[in-house]
Write a protein that holds these residues in place. Structure first.
Motif, short mmCIF file in Angstrom:
data_model
loop_
_atom_site.label_atom_id
_atom_site.label_comp_id
_atom_site.label_asym_id
_atom_site.label_seq_id
_atom_site.Cartn_x
_atom_site.Cartn_y
_atom_site.Cartn_z
N ALA A 46 0.83 -1.20 0.00
CA ALA A 46 0.00 0.00 0.00
C ALA A 46 0.87 1.26 0.00
O ALA A 46 0.57 2.24 -0.69
N ASN A 49 2.34 1.65 -3.49
CA ASN A 49 1.33 2.14 -4.42
C ASN A 49 1.12 3.64 -4.26
O ASN A 49 0.99 4.38 -5.25
N THR A 50 1.08 4.10 -3.01
CA THR A 50 0.87 5.51 -2.75
C THR A 50 2.03 6.35 -3.26
O THR A 50 1.83 7.38 -3.91
N LYS A 53 2.06 6.36 -7.08
CA LYS A 53 0.95 7.17 -7.59
C LYS A 53 1.25 8.66 -7.46
O LYS A 53 0.96 9.45 -8.35
N ASP A 54 1.85 9.05 -6.32
CA ASP A 54 2.07 10.47 -6.05
C ASP A 54 3.25 11.05 -6.82
O ASP A 54 3.23 12.20 -7.22
N GLY A 201 -5.90 12.61 -3.73
CA GLY A 201 -5.99 11.85 -2.49
C GLY A 201 -5.06 12.39 -1.43
O GLY A 201 -4.62 13.54 -1.47
N THR A 203 -1.55 11.82 1.14
CA THR A 203 -0.25 11.20 1.30
C THR A 203 0.24 11.43 2.71
O THR A 203 0.42 12.58 3.12
N SER A 365 -5.58 2.29 5.73
CA SER A 365 -6.66 3.26 5.92
C SER A 365 -6.27 4.33 6.92
O SER A 365 -6.55 5.52 6.73
N ASP A 368 -3.87 6.67 5.22
CA ASP A 368 -4.33 7.18 3.92
C ASP A 368 -3.48 6.66 2.77
O ASP A 368 -3.17 7.39 1.81
N ALA A 370 -2.94 3.93 -0.47
CA ALA A 370 -3.80 3.32 -1.49
C ALA A 370 -3.69 1.80 -1.38
O ALA A 370 -2.75 1.19 -1.88
N THR A 372 -4.36 -2.10 -2.03
CA THR A 372 -4.77 -3.02 -3.08
C THR A 372 -4.65 -4.44 -2.54
O THR A 372 -3.86 -4.71 -1.64
#
Length: 412
Positions: A46, A49-50, A53-54, A201, A203, A365, A368, A370, A372
């Motif tokens: 997770a 991924n975050t 993505k960022d 979203g 970070t 969660s 915060d 992401a 999967t």
């Protein structure tokens, strides 16, 4: 053959049911190891991924000039060198003197992280970040406008009263209405919204969609605190020219600061893809730690499972003797006990996977991230539980199969 296999499964399940307490304890031991593996790998995935993505949207052809390089601070006696802030004079001088072809230089600074934005009778909580930027900032940092437009050179040069806002404002002070061409207020100054960004979203608990971007000169007039630190982001059109552009940027900024050839850089320079790789290297270390913890735990659970199955073989010695006396072969006896071990191992593995996913989701969660579904971790966990069952069940099954039927019938 199929009917015999089905009968062995039925006997194995009945045996597990009759020894429920022992089975539950064994399952929990196995589940703990699998939970540690899947939970940590899920949380790390997770995080990766975050980060991807960022930062991936910034591209691999961008580098940043900043006060410090991104590095892990030392905890020894060595103190980190204190670099001077990057002032407005320095960033403007860099913008004027850095003449490398096919590059775009973005200038920015954070005016405040606790602004209150007003629209008519509505206002936000004082948790909004306001950034002063030039016309290249949004595209250099990978931010995309969903509605309206981004800044252009005329907005910045003419110091227009315009703003680009994050996506959360749509359902906030604008109550679902289109914010474009509406007027907001920041510390009494009025700005017309010209664009709304796509959602980014959060970070590390920092909501990227609760930000307002305004022309840099306006931001400097509103937020006039001393020692403001500015940032520079340079985007190169051709990635092959990135290294040369970085060298030119270093020379230019060293000249601005008047450093002689013997002095080290008193500023940081980072490529966007290097930043991603350094952070991901940390997550790689977390992956290794997850494997070490889980392997130790799983090794202990395999020993526990083997011991329990050996106890089971001893307790059912007379049953083994009766079955052999009725014609059961060694393979049949071995298969029965091996299936019991396999079933217990898979139940523990399934429970561990579910608990691990739950823990990974909870961690993601709360931070915060992401989340999967960790398919890779689940496949590894399934394979490990099968391997544990094979290793832990082979010896007890072989011992049961070798029991002498006469001696087994005499066993009390």
């Amino acid at each position: 053959m199929f009917s015999l296999f089905r009968e062995n499964i039925r006997i194995a399940l009945n045996s597990i049911k009759n020894q429920s307490l022992r089975t539950i304890l064994t399952v929990l031991i196995i589940a703990i190891g699998i939970t540690a593996l899947v939970g940590i790998l899920s949380a790390v995935a997770a995080l990766e991924n975050t980060i991807s993505k960022d930062f991936a949207s910034m591209g691999s052809n961008t580098f940043n000039l900043q006060r410090y390089e991104f590095r892990t601070q030392s905890f020894g006696n060595e103190e980190r060198k204190v670099n001077p802030i990057i002032s407005y004079r320095e960033v403007k001088e860099f913008e004027e003197n850095f003449e490398y072809p096919f590059t775009e230089t973005a200038i920015s600074f954070t005016g405040t992280s606790s602004a209150e934005i007003k629209y008519e009778n509505e206002k936000t909580d004082p948790e909004i970040s306001v950034l002063g930027v030039n016309e290249y900032y949004l595209q250099n940092t990978g931010l995309e406008v969903e509605d309206g437009r981004e800044f252009n050179v005329f907005d910045i040069d003419n110091n227009n009263n315009v703003a680009v806002i994050g996506s959360d404002f749509k359902d906030g002070i604008f109550k679902g209405y289109d914010p474009v061409n509406r007027t907001i207020s920041i510390r009494g100054a009025k700005f017309k919204v010209i664009g709304v960004l796509e959602s980014k979203g959060s970070t590390f608990g920092n909501n990227q969609d609760l930000r307002v971007f305004i022309p840099i000169q306006h931001a400097r007039s509103i937020f006039s605190q001393p020692n403001i630190n500015y940032s520079l982001s340079v985007k190169v059109e051709d990635k092959e020219m990135l290294e040369a552009a970085m060298d030119e940027a270093i020379i230019t900024f060293r000249n601005i600061r008047g450093l002689n050839p013997r002095e080290e850089n008193n500023f940081g320079l980072e490529r966007s893809d290097d930043l991603i790789n350094r952070i991901l290297s940390i997550t790689g270390a977390l992956n290794v730690a997850a494997w070490i913890i889980s392997i130790i735990t799983i090794f202990g659970s395999s020993i526990a499972l083997m011991n329990i199955m050996l106890v089971t073989v001893t307790e059912r010695t007379r049953e083994i003797g009766v079955r052999k006396a009725l014609g059961a072969k060694k393979n049949t006896i071995a298969t029965q006990f091996f299936l019991e071990t396999l079933v217990i191992g898979q139940i523990g593995g399934l429970l561990g996977i579910l608990l691990g996913i739950g823990i990974g989701y909870a961690v993601a969660s709360s931070l915060d991230f992401a989340f999967t579904t960790p398919w890779k971790a689940m496949l590894w966990a399934t394979g490990i539980t099968i391997l544990v069952a094979i290793l832990a069940g082979s010896y007890p099954a072989a011992k049961a199969a070798k029991q002498d039927p006469i001696e087994s019938l005499r066993y009390e």
